[in-house]
Every structure is written in structure tokens, then in C-alpha cells.
Design an enzyme around this catalytic site. Sequence first.
Site, PDB file in Angstrom:
ATOM      1  CB  SER A 199      -0.903   0.001   1.239  1.00  0.00           C
ATOM      2  OG  SER A 199      -1.606   1.236   1.377  1.00  0.00           O
ATOM      3  CE1 TYR A 212      -4.954  -2.493   4.264  1.00  0.00           C
ATOM      4  CE2 TYR A 212      -3.957  -0.322   4.050  1.00  0.00           C
ATOM      5  CZ  TYR A 212      -4.444  -1.475   3.469  1.00  0.00           C
ATOM      6  OH  TYR A 212      -4.425  -1.625   2.100  1.00  0.00           O
TER       7      TYR A 212
END
Length: 306
Positions: A199, A212
Amino acid sequence: MSNIPPSVPEEYRPGFLPPSIAKQAQDALPGKQVPLNPAPLDDVMADGSKYKAAGKLEGKNAAITGGDSGIGRAVAILYALEGANVLIQYQPAEEEDAQNTKQYIAKVAPKAKVELVAQDLRDEKGALQLVEKIKSWSGGELHVLVNNAATQNEVEHIEDLPSDQWRHVFDVNIHAIFYLTKNLIPIMPWGGSIINNASINPFVGHPKLLDYTATKGAIVGFTRALSNQIVKEKGIRVNAVCPGPIWTPLIPATMTKDSLENFGPSTAIGRAGQPVEVATAFVFLASVDSSYFTAQCFHVNGGSAY
């Protein structure tokens, strides 16, 4: 609309506009693809043309976790178009999305062999069950492993982040990658490719996605260290893709109203990305075109600064 090329046909133009996603919040994780409007684009390119395959993965066996929707679905579709046989892992609750994906692949790539496996990956036992299914399906030779499955849930302050959520996000996002990769490397031949979906968040430090973001940073470190460990000895390349804001079911299922309203416009391109725009990176990294690429992070983020 200035960010949309004028060549994009009318029927696809909504996909390249910032979607009205603040009204599309979903309650259940990891989110469902079926009700999204506009639907995420899986094989329609930014100029409105359909993806053009070139046989880059002909005869390869590829396993994709979380392949029923979002980025994983687009990867599965492009891989099938490129000639690969595809095994798609998905959460048991996502049966409808999984079946829809298989049906779509049968339509656009009828020669591709597609296997659906409903398997929970929240613990080592579940991951090892998937490993055995992949070994059986592939005949003991897996050419491409795509570790894509992930979860997230926005929490504004660390004081409010439940320990159970922290452990759950780590179990799904990074522990499962370790279990799967460790046990599938033995059936990957020289020239194989492991691609981890990371990400942009480890590079920007998303304040509402502490857990996350931490797992995605771990994936980046895991990718680089594993590549340095195995590429010379086994000839298996290991890379990561680091998407920015991409329109997938995980977004309306996990983000706050404020985040949804600001999703995408802050990029240099001025819109959220589409799954197909990330999936093309996965095709490149799985194919011989990327034979000199390893331990790399591909930033597919619309020009987001970090």
C-alpha cells in the site's frame, strides 16, 4: 472531468470520475463488489479500450488470495486473459462475488481454468489448508503467487483501537502471507514470481489506519528481505505493489464518511484509481518482462506525494 481522456466511451466515463461513494457505505467486511455503482473497472483501460492480452502468462499456474473482488478480481481476469490458469481464494461469505468473477472469466477467457476456493486465512490452520488445495490443483508446480487478501477498518485514535482488531488485521494481512509463502515456495520453479499487495500507506503514515499501515509496512520489509534470501538460490523473484486510492469494495466497507468524501481527488491525477490500473502491474511482475525486477515496490498511486 478534465482528467478523463476524451476518447473514453460514454459507458465507461463514470468509472473514471470520482464515484459518489459517501452514500455507499457497507457494514460487512471485506465488502461486496456486486452493489458498487459505478462498478470497479477490471479490464477497461483509461482510454476506454479493452485490455489487450499478449499471451504473457500462457500455461502458467497462478494463485491469488482475495481474488473475488477489487484488485484481486482484476488480477485474476487479466491473468486469465494472458493465458494463465487461476486459483482464486476468497472468504466463504463472498460466494456471490467469487461466482461472478468465475463467470466473467469464462466469458472473456473461455480457455482459462479457474478454481474457486472458499478458505478463511485468519489462522495458520486455514492457510495450510489452502496450501494443500493449491498443491493439488497445480499438480505441484505454482508459477505465480499473489498475496492480495487484506482487511482494514478506520479508527481515529490509538486509544480506541481494540486489541482484537489489531491482532485480526495482522493475522489476515501479514501472518497469512508468511504461512502461504513459506509452504508454497517448495513448489515454485526457477523463474517463479511472488507478488505481495502492499500500500501507499506505509510511506505516508495513514493516521486512521494505524494497524493496517503497520501491516503494509511489514509486507514491504518482508518482500525485500525474502527476495534477498531466495532469488539467487531459487530464482524466484519477490516484489510488492503499493496502490494508492483504488475504487474497491473494501473502501465503502471500512472508511468513515469524511474519508469517503475525500477519496481520490487529492491525487495528482484527481481521481481514485481503478482495479485494472493496478492489475497491469501484477501482469508485468508475473511475466518474463520483469525478469530483472526483484525486491521492488511498484507505486500505483496516481501521483500521490509521499
